[in-house]
Design an enzyme around this catalytic site. Structure first.
Site, short mmCIF file in Angstrom:
data_model
loop_
_atom_site.label_atom_id
_atom_site.label_comp_id
_atom_site.label_asym_id
_atom_site.label_seq_id
_atom_site.Cartn_x
_atom_site.Cartn_y
_atom_site.Cartn_z
N HIS A 11 14.24 73.16 -9.60
CA HIS A 11 13.98 71.59 -8.53
C HIS A 11 15.20 71.07 -8.30
CE1 HIS A 11 10.80 68.40 -7.61
NE2 HIS A 11 11.90 68.25 -7.02
N ARG B 237 6.68 71.14 -2.77
CA ARG B 237 5.88 70.84 -3.77
C ARG B 237 5.21 72.10 -4.15
NH1 ARG B 237 8.72 67.18 -3.80
NH2 ARG B 237 8.46 64.94 -3.53
#
Length: 311
Positions: free
Chosen positions: A274, A226
Protein backbone atom coordinates in the site's frame (compact mmCIF):
# COMPACT_ATOMS: atom_id res chain seq x y z
CA UNK A 1 -14.52 34.14 18.12
CA UNK A 2 -11.52 31.97 17.15
CA UNK A 3 -11.97 28.98 14.89
CA UNK A 4 -11.68 25.64 16.64
CA UNK A 5 -10.14 22.97 14.41
CA UNK A 6 -9.95 19.44 15.75
CA UNK A 7 -7.22 17.14 14.46
CA UNK A 8 -8.85 13.71 14.65
CA UNK A 9 -6.32 11.10 13.62
CA UNK A 10 -3.99 8.69 15.34
CA UNK A 11 -1.63 10.44 17.78
CA UNK A 12 1.51 9.66 15.77
CA UNK A 13 0.12 11.74 12.90
CA UNK A 14 -0.02 14.89 15.03
CA UNK A 15 3.75 15.43 14.94
CA UNK A 16 3.71 14.98 11.15
CA UNK A 17 0.82 17.35 10.46
CA UNK A 18 0.86 20.07 13.13
CA UNK A 19 3.55 22.29 11.61
CA UNK A 20 2.38 22.01 7.96
CA UNK A 21 -1.23 22.71 9.00
CA UNK A 22 -0.30 25.78 11.00
CA UNK A 23 1.83 27.09 8.14
CA UNK A 24 -0.99 26.52 5.64
CA UNK A 25 -3.60 28.11 7.94
CA UNK A 26 -1.42 31.19 8.40
CA UNK A 27 -0.77 31.43 4.67
CA UNK A 28 -4.52 31.19 3.98
CA UNK A 29 -5.14 34.05 6.42
CA UNK A 30 -7.44 32.14 8.76
CA UNK A 31 -6.66 34.55 11.56
CA UNK A 32 -7.29 33.50 15.14
CA UNK A 33 -7.71 29.75 15.44
CA UNK A 34 -7.13 26.84 17.78
CA UNK A 35 -5.73 23.62 16.31
CA UNK A 36 -5.69 20.73 18.75
CA UNK A 37 -6.42 17.06 19.27
CA UNK A 38 -8.46 17.93 22.36
CA UNK A 39 -11.40 20.30 21.83
CA UNK A 40 -14.86 19.80 23.36
CA UNK A 41 -17.12 18.43 20.58
CA UNK A 42 -19.70 21.19 20.96
CA UNK A 43 -16.99 23.82 20.23
CA UNK A 44 -15.49 22.27 17.08
CA UNK A 45 -15.88 24.19 13.82
CA UNK A 46 -13.96 21.85 11.50
CA UNK A 47 -12.57 18.32 11.86
CA UNK A 48 -9.36 17.34 10.08
CA UNK A 49 -10.11 13.65 9.92
CA UNK A 50 -8.63 10.21 9.32
CA UNK A 51 -11.14 7.33 9.16
CA UNK A 52 -9.09 5.26 11.63
CA UNK A 53 -9.46 8.05 14.20
CA UNK A 54 -11.08 7.29 17.57
CA UNK A 55 -13.80 9.77 16.55
CA UNK A 56 -16.60 7.63 15.14
CA UNK A 57 -19.69 9.24 16.63
CA UNK A 58 -20.26 12.69 15.11
CA UNK A 59 -23.50 13.39 16.98
CA UNK A 60 -21.90 15.69 19.61
CA UNK A 61 -20.28 17.89 16.94
CA UNK A 62 -23.30 20.15 16.58
CA UNK A 63 -21.34 23.24 15.49
CA UNK A 64 -19.09 21.51 12.96
CA UNK A 65 -19.24 22.96 9.44
CA UNK A 66 -17.12 20.35 7.67
CA UNK A 67 -15.27 17.06 8.10
CA UNK A 68 -12.12 17.26 6.00
CA UNK A 69 -10.79 13.81 5.21
CA UNK A 70 -7.05 13.24 5.03
CA UNK A 71 -7.47 10.22 2.78
CA UNK A 72 -8.65 9.95 -0.81
CA UNK A 73 -10.79 6.94 0.14
CA UNK A 74 -13.96 7.54 2.14
CA UNK A 75 -15.63 4.12 1.96
CA UNK A 76 -14.94 3.50 5.66
CA UNK A 77 -17.02 6.49 6.77
CA UNK A 78 -19.70 7.18 4.16
CA UNK A 79 -21.97 4.65 5.84
CA UNK A 80 -21.65 6.29 9.26
CA UNK A 81 -25.19 7.49 9.95
CA UNK A 82 -24.00 9.92 12.64
CA UNK A 83 -21.94 11.81 10.06
CA UNK A 84 -24.42 14.42 8.84
CA UNK A 85 -21.91 17.24 8.42
CA UNK A 86 -20.44 18.03 4.96
CA UNK A 87 -17.67 15.55 4.16
CA UNK A 88 -14.79 16.41 1.83
CA UNK A 89 -12.34 13.80 0.56
CA UNK A 90 -8.66 14.48 -0.03
CA UNK A 91 -7.65 15.50 -3.53
CA UNK A 92 -4.19 17.05 -3.53
CA UNK A 93 -1.23 17.44 -5.82
CA UNK A 94 1.15 15.32 -3.75
CA UNK A 95 -1.25 12.37 -3.70
CA UNK A 96 -1.88 12.76 -7.42
CA UNK A 97 1.78 13.02 -8.46
CA UNK A 98 2.75 10.07 -6.29
CA UNK A 99 0.09 7.91 -7.94
CA UNK A 100 1.10 9.02 -11.42
CA UNK A 101 4.73 8.12 -10.78
CA UNK A 102 3.90 4.69 -9.32
CA UNK A 103 1.42 3.75 -12.06
CA UNK A 104 3.72 5.00 -14.83
CA UNK A 105 6.65 3.07 -13.40
CA UNK A 106 4.80 -0.24 -13.28
CA UNK A 107 3.18 0.32 -16.67
CA UNK A 108 6.62 0.86 -18.22
CA UNK A 109 7.96 -2.15 -16.34
CA UNK A 110 5.34 -4.38 -17.98
CA UNK A 111 5.54 -2.66 -21.35
CA UNK A 112 9.34 -3.01 -21.58
CA UNK A 113 9.42 -6.53 -20.12
CA UNK A 114 11.88 -5.44 -17.46
CA UNK A 115 11.32 -8.45 -15.18
CA UNK A 116 12.92 -10.77 -17.71
CA UNK A 117 16.16 -8.79 -17.52
CA UNK A 118 16.04 -8.09 -13.79
CA UNK A 119 15.25 -11.63 -12.70
CA UNK A 120 16.08 -13.81 -15.70
CA UNK A 121 19.89 -13.63 -15.82
CA UNK A 122 20.43 -17.25 -16.85
CA UNK A 123 23.09 -16.85 -19.51
CA UNK A 124 20.66 -17.06 -22.45
CA UNK A 125 20.93 -14.25 -25.05
CA UNK A 126 17.29 -13.58 -25.92
CA UNK A 127 16.80 -11.11 -28.74
CA UNK A 128 13.61 -9.17 -29.34
CA UNK A 129 12.68 -5.59 -28.52
CA UNK A 130 9.35 -4.66 -26.95
CA UNK A 131 6.69 -2.95 -29.08
CA UNK A 132 6.47 0.81 -29.11
CA UNK A 133 4.04 2.44 -26.72
CA UNK A 134 1.66 3.19 -29.59
CA UNK A 135 1.12 -0.56 -29.98
CA UNK A 136 0.41 -1.27 -26.29
CA UNK A 137 -3.18 -0.35 -25.33
CA UNK A 138 -3.67 0.63 -21.69
CA UNK A 139 -7.03 0.82 -19.93
CA UNK A 140 -7.65 2.78 -16.76
CA UNK A 141 -10.84 2.06 -14.83
CA UNK A 142 -11.74 5.23 -12.94
CA UNK A 143 -11.33 8.76 -14.26
CA UNK A 144 -11.43 10.77 -11.07
CA UNK A 145 -8.52 13.07 -10.25
CA UNK A 146 -6.03 10.20 -9.89
CA UNK A 147 -7.22 8.18 -12.88
CA UNK A 148 -7.37 11.23 -15.11
CA UNK A 149 -3.83 12.29 -14.18
CA UNK A 150 -2.49 8.79 -14.88
CA UNK A 151 -4.39 8.59 -18.18
CA UNK A 152 -3.04 11.95 -19.36
CA UNK A 153 0.55 11.00 -18.47
CA UNK A 154 0.43 7.61 -20.22
CA UNK A 155 -1.23 9.14 -23.28
CA UNK A 156 1.54 11.75 -23.39
CA UNK A 157 4.07 8.89 -23.46
CA UNK A 158 2.35 7.53 -26.56
CA UNK A 159 0.20 4.73 -25.16
CA UNK A 160 -3.32 4.38 -26.61
CA UNK A 161 -5.28 4.95 -23.40
CA UNK A 162 -8.90 3.98 -22.82
CA UNK A 163 -10.57 5.27 -19.68
CA UNK A 164 -13.78 3.98 -18.16
CA UNK A 165 -15.90 5.62 -15.50
CA UNK A 166 -19.38 5.25 -14.10
CA UNK A 167 -20.47 8.55 -15.66
CA UNK A 168 -19.20 9.74 -19.03
CA UNK A 169 -16.02 11.83 -18.88
CA UNK A 170 -14.04 13.79 -21.44
CA UNK A 171 -10.24 13.63 -21.22
CA UNK A 172 -8.31 14.97 -24.24
CA UNK A 173 -6.21 12.26 -25.87
CA UNK A 174 -8.05 9.46 -24.05
CA UNK A 175 -10.88 7.28 -25.33
CA UNK A 176 -13.51 7.70 -22.62
CA UNK A 177 -16.21 5.07 -22.09
CA UNK A 178 -18.95 4.49 -19.52
CA UNK A 179 -21.70 2.02 -18.70
CA UNK A 180 -21.70 -1.79 -18.82
CA UNK A 181 -21.06 -1.99 -22.56
CA UNK A 182 -18.28 0.55 -22.24
CA UNK A 183 -16.67 -1.52 -19.49
CA UNK A 184 -16.54 -4.60 -21.69
CA UNK A 185 -15.04 -2.58 -24.54
CA UNK A 186 -12.47 -1.08 -22.20
CA UNK A 187 -11.49 -4.50 -20.87
CA UNK A 188 -11.35 -6.10 -24.31
CA UNK A 189 -8.48 -3.86 -25.40
CA UNK A 190 -6.60 -3.78 -22.09
CA UNK A 191 -3.13 -5.23 -22.56
CA UNK A 192 -2.33 -3.36 -19.35
CA UNK A 193 -5.19 -2.65 -16.92
CA UNK A 194 -4.97 -0.06 -14.12
CA UNK A 195 -7.65 -0.03 -11.41
CA UNK A 196 -8.45 3.37 -9.89
CA UNK A 197 -12.20 3.26 -9.39
CA UNK A 198 -13.49 3.98 -5.87
CA UNK A 199 -14.68 1.07 -3.78
CA UNK A 200 -18.47 0.96 -3.47
CA UNK A 201 -20.96 -1.94 -3.30
CA UNK A 202 -21.31 -1.57 -7.08
CA UNK A 203 -17.56 -1.94 -7.74
CA UNK A 204 -16.84 -4.85 -5.40
CA UNK A 205 -15.47 -7.76 -7.49
CA UNK A 206 -15.62 -5.55 -10.59
CA UNK A 207 -12.75 -7.66 -11.92
CA UNK A 208 -14.32 -11.10 -11.69
CA UNK A 209 -13.90 -14.21 -13.84
CA UNK A 210 -16.02 -12.76 -16.65
CA UNK A 211 -14.07 -9.49 -16.67
CA UNK A 212 -10.76 -11.35 -16.72
CA UNK A 213 -11.92 -13.55 -19.59
CA UNK A 214 -12.86 -10.41 -21.54
CA UNK A 215 -9.27 -9.15 -21.37
CA UNK A 216 -6.69 -10.13 -23.99
CA UNK A 217 -4.61 -13.22 -23.30
CA UNK A 218 -1.33 -12.27 -21.67
CA UNK A 219 -2.64 -9.03 -20.16
CA UNK A 220 -1.19 -7.37 -17.07
CA UNK A 221 -3.10 -5.92 -14.10
CA UNK A 222 -2.02 -3.06 -11.84
CA UNK A 223 -4.19 -2.35 -8.79
CA UNK A 224 -3.37 0.72 -6.67
CA UNK A 225 -7.08 1.42 -6.07
CA UNK A 226 -8.85 -0.84 -3.58
CA UNK A 227 -8.43 -4.54 -2.79
CA UNK A 228 -12.09 -5.58 -3.07
CA UNK A 229 -12.22 -4.44 -6.71
CA UNK A 230 -10.73 -7.84 -7.61
CA UNK A 231 -12.18 -11.31 -7.08
CA UNK A 232 -9.00 -12.85 -5.67
CA UNK A 233 -9.89 -16.47 -6.47
CA UNK A 234 -10.75 -15.58 -10.06
CA UNK A 235 -7.49 -13.69 -10.53
CA UNK A 236 -5.41 -16.53 -9.09
CA UNK A 237 -7.14 -18.98 -11.43
CA UNK A 238 -6.40 -16.83 -14.50
CA UNK A 239 -2.79 -16.32 -13.42
CA UNK A 240 -2.41 -20.08 -13.01
CA UNK A 241 -3.80 -20.87 -16.46
CA UNK A 242 -1.72 -18.12 -18.10
CA UNK A 243 -4.58 -15.97 -19.38
CA UNK A 244 -3.31 -13.12 -17.18
CA UNK A 245 0.47 -12.77 -17.40
CA UNK A 246 1.15 -10.94 -14.15
CA UNK A 247 -0.46 -8.70 -11.54
CA UNK A 248 1.03 -5.95 -9.40
CA UNK A 249 -1.18 -5.43 -6.36
CA UNK A 250 -0.77 -2.61 -3.86
CA UNK A 251 -4.09 -2.94 -2.01
CA UNK A 252 -5.89 -5.90 -0.45
CA UNK A 253 -9.07 -6.89 1.35
CA UNK A 254 -7.05 -7.41 4.53
CA UNK A 255 -4.06 -5.20 5.27
CA UNK A 256 -1.34 -5.97 6.07
CA UNK A 257 -1.69 -8.89 3.67
CA UNK A 258 -1.58 -12.07 5.81
CA UNK A 259 1.72 -13.93 5.57
CA UNK A 260 -0.02 -17.11 4.38
CA UNK A 261 -1.95 -15.44 1.55
CA UNK A 262 -1.25 -17.12 -1.82
CA UNK A 263 -0.36 -13.79 -3.41
CA UNK A 264 2.93 -13.66 -1.52
CA UNK A 265 4.37 -16.82 -3.03
CA UNK A 266 2.76 -16.65 -6.46
CA UNK A 267 5.41 -16.24 -9.19
CA UNK A 268 3.10 -14.04 -11.26
CA UNK A 269 2.16 -11.60 -8.52
CA UNK A 270 4.08 -8.60 -7.23
CA UNK A 271 2.90 -7.43 -3.81
CA UNK A 272 3.62 -3.87 -2.72
CA UNK A 273 2.56 -2.74 0.80
CA UNK A 274 0.00 0.00 0.00
CA UNK A 275 2.69 2.45 -1.09
CA UNK A 276 1.41 3.53 -4.52
CA UNK A 277 0.66 6.94 -3.09
CA UNK A 278 0.10 8.53 0.26
CA UNK A 279 -1.18 11.81 1.59
CA UNK A 280 1.72 14.23 1.93
CA UNK A 281 1.35 16.48 4.94
CA UNK A 282 2.58 19.66 3.22
CA UNK A 283 0.31 19.49 0.19
CA UNK A 284 -2.65 18.05 2.10
CA UNK A 285 -2.43 20.91 4.60
CA UNK A 286 -2.89 23.41 1.77
CA UNK A 287 -6.08 21.65 0.64
CA UNK A 288 -7.42 21.58 4.21
CA UNK A 289 -6.62 25.27 4.70
CA UNK A 290 -8.32 26.26 1.45
CA UNK A 291 -11.47 24.37 2.37
CA UNK A 292 -11.65 26.05 5.78
CA UNK A 293 -11.10 29.43 4.13
CA UNK A 294 -13.90 28.67 1.70
CA UNK A 295 -16.20 27.55 4.48
CA UNK A 296 -15.62 30.73 6.43
CA UNK A 297 -16.15 32.84 3.29
CA UNK A 298 -19.47 31.17 2.56
CA UNK A 299 -18.10 29.43 -0.54
CA UNK A 300 -18.82 25.74 -1.33
CA UNK A 301 -16.26 23.26 -0.05
CA UNK A 302 -14.03 21.50 -2.55
CA UNK A 303 -14.24 17.74 -3.20
CA UNK A 304 -17.50 17.15 -1.35
CA UNK A 305 -18.56 13.50 -1.14
CA UNK A 306 -21.84 12.40 -2.70
CA UNK A 307 -23.26 10.10 0.00
CA UNK A 308 -25.48 8.29 -2.50
CA UNK A 309 -22.57 7.45 -4.82
CA UNK A 310 -20.19 6.77 -1.96
CA UNK A 311 -17.36 9.01 -3.18
Amino acid sequence: MPLNILFAARPERWAEYETPLRAAFDKAGLGDYTLSMDIPPEDVDYIVYAPNSPVQDFTPYTRTKGVLNLWAGVEQITGNETLTQPLARMVDDGLERGMVEWVTGHTLRYHLGMDAHLFGQDGVWRKGAPPLAKDRPVTILGLGALGRACAETLAHLGFPVTGWSRSQKDVPGVTCLSGDDGLRRALASAQILVLLVPYTPQTENLIDADALDTMPAGAFIINPGRGPLIDDDALLARLDDGHIAHATLDVFRTEPLPADHPYWAHPKVTVTPHIASDTRADTAAEVIAENIRRGEAGEPLLHLVDRDLGY
